[in-house]
Design a protein around this motif. Sequence first.
Motif, PDB file in Angstrom:
ATOM      1  N   ARG A  88      13.089  -4.922  -2.712  1.00 31.97           N
ATOM      2  CA  ARG A  88      12.290  -5.879  -1.961  1.00 31.97           C
ATOM      3  C   ARG A  88      11.366  -5.146  -0.991  1.00 31.97           C
ATOM      4  NH1 ARG A  88      17.519  -8.884  -1.625  1.00 31.97           N
ATOM      5  NH2 ARG A  88      17.883  -7.617   0.217  1.00 31.97           N
ATOM      6  N   THR A  89      10.136  -5.620  -0.890  1.00 33.44           N
ATOM      7  CA  THR A  89       9.196  -5.048   0.066  1.00 33.44           C
ATOM      8  C   THR A  89       9.525  -5.596   1.447  1.00 33.44           C
ATOM      9  OG1 THR A  89       7.487  -4.860  -1.614  1.00 33.44           O
ATOM     10  CG2 THR A  89       6.763  -4.812   0.680  1.00 33.44           C
ATOM     11  N   ILE A  92      10.142  -0.250   1.040  1.00 28.45           N
ATOM     12  CA  ILE A  92      10.858  -1.009   0.028  1.00 28.45           C
ATOM     13  C   ILE A  92      12.346  -0.701   0.173  1.00 28.45           C
ATOM     14  CG2 ILE A  92      11.148  -1.400  -2.454  1.00 28.45           C
ATOM     15  CD1 ILE A  92       8.187  -0.368  -2.674  1.00 28.45           C
ATOM     16  N   ASP A  93      13.165  -1.760   0.276  1.00 33.44           N
ATOM     17  CA  ASP A  93      14.599  -1.524   0.433  1.00 33.44           C
ATOM     18  C   ASP A  93      15.213  -1.135  -0.910  1.00 33.44           C
ATOM     19  OD1 ASP A  93      15.173  -3.874  -1.010  1.00 33.44           O
ATOM     20  OD2 ASP A  93      15.556  -5.052   0.789  1.00 33.44           O
ATOM     21  N   THR A  96       4.704  -4.094   4.947  1.00 33.60           N
ATOM     22  CA  THR A  96       3.443  -3.564   4.447  1.00 33.60           C
ATOM     23  C   THR A  96       2.508  -3.382   5.628  1.00 33.60           C
ATOM     24  OG1 THR A  96       2.497  -5.754   4.021  1.00 33.60           O
ATOM     25  CG2 THR A  96       3.605  -4.677   2.177  1.00 33.60           C
ATOM     26  N   GLU A 144       3.959   0.863   2.329  1.00 35.25           N
ATOM     27  CA  GLU A 144       5.006  -0.104   2.030  1.00 35.25           C
ATOM     28  C   GLU A 144       6.367   0.512   2.289  1.00 35.25           C
ATOM     29  OE1 GLU A 144       4.347  -1.083  -2.094  1.00 35.25           O
ATOM     30  OE2 GLU A 144       3.243  -2.886  -1.539  1.00 35.25           O
ATOM     31  N   THR A 167       5.781   8.493  -2.712  1.00 34.29           N
ATOM     32  CA  THR A 167       6.883   7.858  -1.997  1.00 34.29           C
ATOM     33  C   THR A 167       7.817   8.928  -1.479  1.00 34.29           C
ATOM     34  OG1 THR A 167       8.147   7.628  -4.038  1.00 34.29           O
ATOM     35  CG2 THR A 167       6.823   5.731  -3.356  1.00 34.29           C
ATOM     36  N   THR A 183      -2.429   1.404   1.662  1.00 33.95           N
ATOM     37  CA  THR A 183      -1.372   0.481   2.048  1.00 33.95           C
ATOM     38  C   THR A 183      -0.062   1.242   2.112  1.00 33.95           C
ATOM     39  OG1 THR A 183      -2.493  -1.378   0.998  1.00 33.95           O
ATOM     40  CG2 THR A 183      -0.154  -1.655   1.473  1.00 33.95           C
ATOM     41  N   TYR A 241      15.172   3.110   3.145  1.00 36.12           N
ATOM     42  CA  TYR A 241      13.980   2.506   2.573  1.00 36.12           C
ATOM     43  C   TYR A 241      13.151   3.584   1.898  1.00 36.12           C
ATOM     44  CZ  TYR A 241      15.138  -1.418   5.549  1.00 36.12           C
ATOM     45  OH  TYR A 241      15.801  -2.457   6.146  1.00 36.12           O
TER      46      TYR A 241
END
Length: 83
Positions: A36-37, A31-32, A40, A29, A77, A27, A65
Motif C-alpha cells: 500500500r502507498t 510503500i508499506d 506520496t 513514494e 527504491t 514523485t 517502508y
Amino acid sequence: ASDNQVVPESADEATTLEATLAEGTYTIEAIDLNGRTALTQDVDALVTGSNQFTVIVSGLGNGMYVIGLQGKADSYTRLMIAH
C-alpha cells in the motif's frame, strides 16, 4: 545510479533523500510491506546532478517502508525504517 541513497535509515519526523538526477519533477513514494502507498510527495530537482529532498515521515506508522523516487527517466527504491 549506485550513489543514490536514503539518509538516515531510521527516521521519526523526516528523512533526507539524496539522489543524482536530471533536472525535473519527481514523485517520492513510501510503500508499506503490504504494497500500500502510505505517502506520496512531489518534488522538483532544480539542477542536474546531486539533489537532496526532505521527506516528512511523521504521519507513517511504525515499520518498514520501501521509498521510491520516480520520474520520467529515473527511478529507484531503497528500504527505510520509518520509526
